[in-house]
Design an enzyme around this catalytic site. Structure first.
Site, PDB file in Angstrom:
ATOM      1  N   HIS A 150       0.814  -1.215   0.000  1.00  0.00           N
ATOM      2  CA  HIS A 150       0.000   0.000   0.000  1.00  0.00           C
ATOM      3  C   HIS A 150       0.852   1.271   0.000  1.00  0.00           C
ATOM      4  O   HIS A 150       0.617   2.185  -0.801  1.00  0.00           O
ATOM      5  CB  HIS A 150      -0.938  -0.008   1.204  1.00  0.00           C
ATOM      6  N   ILE A 151       1.843   1.350   0.885  1.00  0.00           N
ATOM      7  CA  ILE A 151       2.694   2.536   0.926  1.00  0.00           C
ATOM      8  C   ILE A 151       3.597   2.576  -0.300  1.00  0.00           C
ATOM      9  O   ILE A 151       3.735   3.615  -0.959  1.00  0.00           O
ATOM     10  CB  ILE A 151       3.529   2.560   2.221  1.00  0.00           C
ATOM     11  N   THR A 229      11.843   4.497   5.964  1.00  0.00           N
ATOM     12  CA  THR A 229      10.718   4.930   6.790  1.00  0.00           C
ATOM     13  C   THR A 229       9.955   3.716   7.314  1.00  0.00           C
ATOM     14  O   THR A 229       8.818   3.851   7.771  1.00  0.00           O
ATOM     15  CB  THR A 229       9.754   5.829   5.986  1.00  0.00           C
ATOM     16  N   ARG A 231      11.222   0.207   9.403  1.00  0.00           N
ATOM     17  CA  ARG A 231      11.684  -0.083  10.755  1.00  0.00           C
ATOM     18  C   ARG A 231      13.207  -0.101  10.728  1.00  0.00           C
ATOM     19  O   ARG A 231      13.825  -0.528   9.752  1.00  0.00           O
ATOM     20  CB  ARG A 231      11.167  -1.440  11.253  1.00  0.00           C
ATOM     21  N   ASP A 255      14.077   7.711   8.980  1.00  0.00           N
ATOM     22  CA  ASP A 255      13.053   8.084   9.957  1.00  0.00           C
ATOM     23  C   ASP A 255      13.030   7.106  11.114  1.00  0.00           C
ATOM     24  O   ASP A 255      12.335   7.327  12.099  1.00  0.00           O
ATOM     25  CB  ASP A 255      11.668   8.128   9.281  1.00  0.00           C
ATOM     26  N   GLU A 260      16.212   2.193  18.302  1.00  0.00           N
ATOM     27  CA  GLU A 260      15.997   3.611  18.556  1.00  0.00           C
ATOM     28  C   GLU A 260      15.475   3.879  19.954  1.00  0.00           C
ATOM     29  O   GLU A 260      15.679   4.963  20.507  1.00  0.00           O
ATOM     30  CB  GLU A 260      15.033   4.208  17.526  1.00  0.00           C
ATOM     31  N   HIS A 300      11.081   9.123  13.804  1.00  0.00           N
ATOM     32  CA  HIS A 300       9.979   8.185  13.565  1.00  0.00           C
ATOM     33  C   HIS A 300       8.653   8.937  13.462  1.00  0.00           C
ATOM     34  O   HIS A 300       7.694   8.669  14.195  1.00  0.00           O
ATOM     35  CB  HIS A 300       9.920   7.141  14.684  1.00  0.00           C
ATOM     36  N   ALA A 302       7.100   9.665  10.164  1.00  0.00           N
ATOM     37  CA  ALA A 302       6.526   9.614   8.816  1.00  0.00           C
ATOM     38  C   ALA A 302       5.003   9.502   8.853  1.00  0.00           C
ATOM     39  O   ALA A 302       4.317   9.987   7.954  1.00  0.00           O
ATOM     40  CB  ALA A 302       7.110   8.433   8.039  1.00  0.00           C
ATOM     41  N   PHE A 303       4.475   8.895   9.900  1.00  0.00           N
ATOM     42  CA  PHE A 303       3.024   8.704  10.035  1.00  0.00           C
ATOM     43  C   PHE A 303       2.323   9.945  10.570  1.00  0.00           C
ATOM     44  O   PHE A 303       1.085  10.038  10.546  1.00  0.00           O
ATOM     45  CB  PHE A 303       2.749   7.567  11.030  1.00  0.00           C
TER      46      PHE A 303
END
Length: 333
Positions: A150-151, A229, A231, A255, A260, A300, A302-303
């Site tokens: 989808h992305i 973007t 994981r 991202d 992290e 992190h 991007a969403f």
């Protein structure tokens, strides 16, 4: 149902309670780990985000738990086997921001290609000159998209708009999809060797752990760029650092970083009685990436648009409603 809701912003409490008026919801600022003494024998649902790790120890604190509703697509922060053993269902948000993450991917790509961060920092430092800040066109370049779901599909559509050639890698290629979106499937080695820019859009699991590693990063087109973007652990940090040092990669935009979470709790990691050497090594390498002049690192996000966050909340609310009604949806385990 009794619901414990972790890591929400202040406005989310009213938003969620308005839409779940009949549920007993307790909101907590911060992740589950910040409430190590919290137990609740009556809790039915934990509603969490990706920074809340849930394993056997956490599950034992909520013995009557029935559902973990994670406000994320990824669920690698949850021990699915431990949840299954306790008959705890796990629901995720499978779709919320395909366009959101794709737009951010191109924001990073444009920042890399046109040296936007460097230019802004120079002007803020008092020098108004384009000298040494020459970028490169996207038109005519080859973009390698690892993960054409989808992305990835949205990224491909955007790349077409920029006049880029697109290669895609997927474990289960769909020729009809490739024709519709105007891209070419290739093997992973072929994609890495031919792409000027590689962007990652795969979930994190045992199959994608260190999908890009020392062996295949060494096969990348010299002077190419990497965007992640997805994981952090999809890319082996050691290999990424080496590729930047030897010039195989001209730059990267990240991202996400491997381990992290440890960057947010360095003191605990460094003062632990028996620090994990591998985590320490990765943390230090992450610092190298953050300070590297040809690497852009974002936290992190991007969403993170208002529209996407509301879609995440709406899907999570529906997941809880459906589970309560005995017709669960979006169950991953």
């Amino acid at each position: 149902m009794k619901i414990h809701y972790f890591s929400g912003e202040a406005w989310e409490e009213g938003y969620v309670k308005e839409r779940l008026p009949n549920e007993d919801i307790v909101f907590h600022e911060g992740p589950l780990a910040a409430f190590s003494e919290l137990t609740d024998p009556k809790a039915d649902v934990l509603c969490t985000f990706i920074e809340s790790k849930i394993g056997e120890a956490e599950l034992a604190r909520f013995p009557k738990l029935k559902l973990i509703a994670t406000r994320s697509t990824g669920f690698d922060h949850i021990d699915l086997a431990a949840a299954k053993a306790r008959s705890v269902a796990v629901a995720n948000v499978p779709f919320y921001g395909e366009n959101t993450v794709a737009e951010f991917t191109f924001a990073l790509l444009l920042a890399l290609s046109r040296r936007i961060i460097d230019a802004d920092e120079r002007v803020r430092a008092g020098t108004f000159s384009p000298s040494g800040l020459r970028g490169f066109d996207l038109a005519g370049k080859t973009l390698g998209v690892i993960g054409t779901g989808h992305i990835g599909a949205h990224v491909i559509r955007m790349a077409n708009g920029f006049g880029m050639r697109v290669l895609g890698y997927e474990t289960h290629p769909d020729p009809a999809r490739a024709k519709e979106l105007n891209f070419t499937y290739s093997t992973l080695p072929e994609l890495l060797m031919q792409s000027d820019i590689v962007t990652l859009h795969v979930p994190y699991n045992e199959h994608t752990h260190h999908l890009l590693n020392k062996e295949n990063l060494a096969q990348m087109k010299k002077g190419s760029y990497l965007i992640n973007t997805a994981r952090g652990a999809v890319v082996e940090t050691d290999a990424l650092v080496e590729a930047l040092k030897n010039g195989m990669l001209a730059g990267a935009a990240l991202d996400v970083l491997e381990e992290e979470g440890e960057l947010n709790d360095e003191a605990a990691l460094l003062t632990a009685p028996h620090p994990n050497a591998e985590l320490l090594k990765t943390m230090l390498e992450n610092h190298y990436l953050i300070e590297h002049p040809r690497v852009i690192v974002t936290p992190h996000l991007a969403f993170n648009t208002q529209e996407a966050v509301e879609r995440i909340l709406n899907t999570t609310i529906e997941n809880i409603r459906a589970f309560a009604a005995g017709a669960p949806v979006n169950i991953v385990s």
